[in-house]
Design a protein around this motif. Structure first.
Motif, PDB file in Angstrom:
ATOM      1  N   ARG A 176       8.674   8.133  -0.970  1.00  0.00           N
ATOM      2  CA  ARG A 176       8.239   7.220  -2.029  1.00  0.00           C
ATOM      3  C   ARG A 176       8.706   5.795  -1.759  1.00  0.00           C
ATOM      4  O   ARG A 176       7.940   4.838  -1.910  1.00  0.00           O
ATOM      5  N   ALA A 177       9.943   5.650  -1.361  1.00  0.00           N
ATOM      6  CA  ALA A 177      10.509   4.316  -1.177  1.00  0.00           C
ATOM      7  C   ALA A 177       9.822   3.528  -0.070  1.00  0.00           C
ATOM      8  O   ALA A 177       9.666   2.314  -0.165  1.00  0.00           O
ATOM      9  N   LEU A 178       9.397   4.224   0.965  1.00  0.00           N
ATOM     10  CA  LEU A 178       8.827   3.540   2.113  1.00  0.00           C
ATOM     11  C   LEU A 178       7.309   3.471   2.102  1.00  0.00           C
ATOM     12  O   LEU A 178       6.721   2.643   2.791  1.00  0.00           O
ATOM     13  N   SER A 179       6.677   4.320   1.320  1.00  0.00           N
ATOM     14  CA  SER A 179       5.211   4.357   1.344  1.00  0.00           C
ATOM     15  C   SER A 179       4.564   3.630   0.176  1.00  0.00           C
ATOM     16  O   SER A 179       3.402   3.246   0.247  1.00  0.00           O
ATOM     17  N   GLN A 180       5.302   3.425  -0.897  1.00  0.00           N
ATOM     18  CA  GLN A 180       4.728   2.787  -2.075  1.00  0.00           C
ATOM     19  C   GLN A 180       5.284   1.381  -2.217  1.00  0.00           C
ATOM     20  O   GLN A 180       6.450   1.198  -2.565  1.00  0.00           O
ATOM     21  N   PRO A 181       4.485   0.361  -1.928  1.00  0.00           N
ATOM     22  CA  PRO A 181       4.965  -1.018  -2.051  1.00  0.00           C
ATOM     23  C   PRO A 181       5.291  -1.358  -3.494  1.00  0.00           C
ATOM     24  O   PRO A 181       4.642  -0.886  -4.419  1.00  0.00           O
ATOM     25  N   THR A 182       6.342  -2.179  -3.678  1.00  0.00           N
ATOM     26  CA  THR A 182       6.695  -2.606  -5.034  1.00  0.00           C
ATOM     27  C   THR A 182       5.800  -3.727  -5.521  1.00  0.00           C
ATOM     28  O   THR A 182       5.846  -4.112  -6.677  1.00  0.00           O
ATOM     29  N   ASN A 183       4.969  -4.257  -4.628  1.00  0.00           N
ATOM     30  CA  ASN A 183       4.005  -5.277  -5.024  1.00  0.00           C
ATOM     31  C   ASN A 183       2.637  -4.867  -4.474  1.00  0.00           C
ATOM     32  O   ASN A 183       2.160  -5.411  -3.486  1.00  0.00           O
TER      33      ASN A 183
END
Length: 230
Positions: A176-183
């Motif tokens: 999740r942390a690496l595949s889903q951009p926060t923007n």
């Protein structure tokens, strides 16, 4: 974290359009739009990660999460003091609240509890902190302003500490942390932009752990200590 856009009333344009444009000539070296954007981003990051750190120390179910929370509080209190100092010397207007998207992170975690809170806290923090590293490297490499270089050095040290301590919790969902951009693409600029401070409003201060009176989840403060003028 996406490029922040401030209203023209603050004298900040879309940095992505002309990041190399020189906007000032202080004694510490030329100041560019990218430099100014960096200071605003550092400030905004602390305004949401600090209350998350407070939540972690109180709601976390493991010692590792509570320890990570203490690192967030101490790190951002120190970094925010440096950021406010640099902004004052360079005449940069700082927000008193994080962006709506960052406020949503705080609201989400504030509503959670137990293992869900622990896991989401670690994962969201790892995602946002990982993305800010490239911004720090870029600014540190190209800035000609010595104050911005010093702030970038301190920010890098703080972010690396936070990444390491969050990873030590063993709770980061790296997929999740690496595949889903926060923007994510298409997210409106206003969602990633911290609102301008209200005219006459005291500058919010993130107090050191021994003086903290902010309530967990209170983005932008609200206490007398947090709202004092620096």
């Amino acid at each position: 974290m996406g490029s922040l856009v401030y209203p023209s009333m603050l004298g900040v344009q879309k940095v992505s359009s002309a990041p190399d444009r020189v906007i000032g000539h202080p004694a510490t070296g030329p100041l560019t739009e990218a430099d100014r954007d960096f200071v605003v981003k550092v400030r905004a990051a602390g305004l949401w990660e600090y209350p998350v750190g407070q939540m972690a120390t109180q709601k976390g179910t493991t010692k590792a999460i509570k320890t990570a929370g203490n690192h967030l509080i101490a790190g951002h209190a120190s970094l925010d003091a440096a950021c406010r100092g640099v902004a004052g010397e360079l005449d940069i207007t700082l927000p008193n609240q994080p962006s709506p998207q960052q406020q949503a992170f705080v609201a989400q975690l504030n509503a959670e509890s137990g293992k869900q809170f622990d896991t989401d806290t670690a994962t969201i923090l790892r995602a946002t902190q990982g993305q800010i590293l490239s911004m720090i490297a870029s600014v540190r490499t190209i800035t000609k302003n010595s104050l911005i270089r010093a702030l970038a050095d301190q920010t890098n040290h703080t972010v690396m500490d936070h990444i390491a301590i969050v990873e030590k919790t063993g709770l980061v969902d790296f997929d999740r942390a690496l595949s889903q951009p926060t923007n994510p693409p298409g997210l409106p600029a206003q969602d990633t932009t911290p609102p301008p401070p209200v005219a006459g409003q005291p500058q919010v201060v993130l107090p050191s752990p021994s003086h903290s009176t902010l309530s967990p989840g209170s983005v932008g403060g609200g206490s007398e200590e947090a709202g004092r003028t620096s």
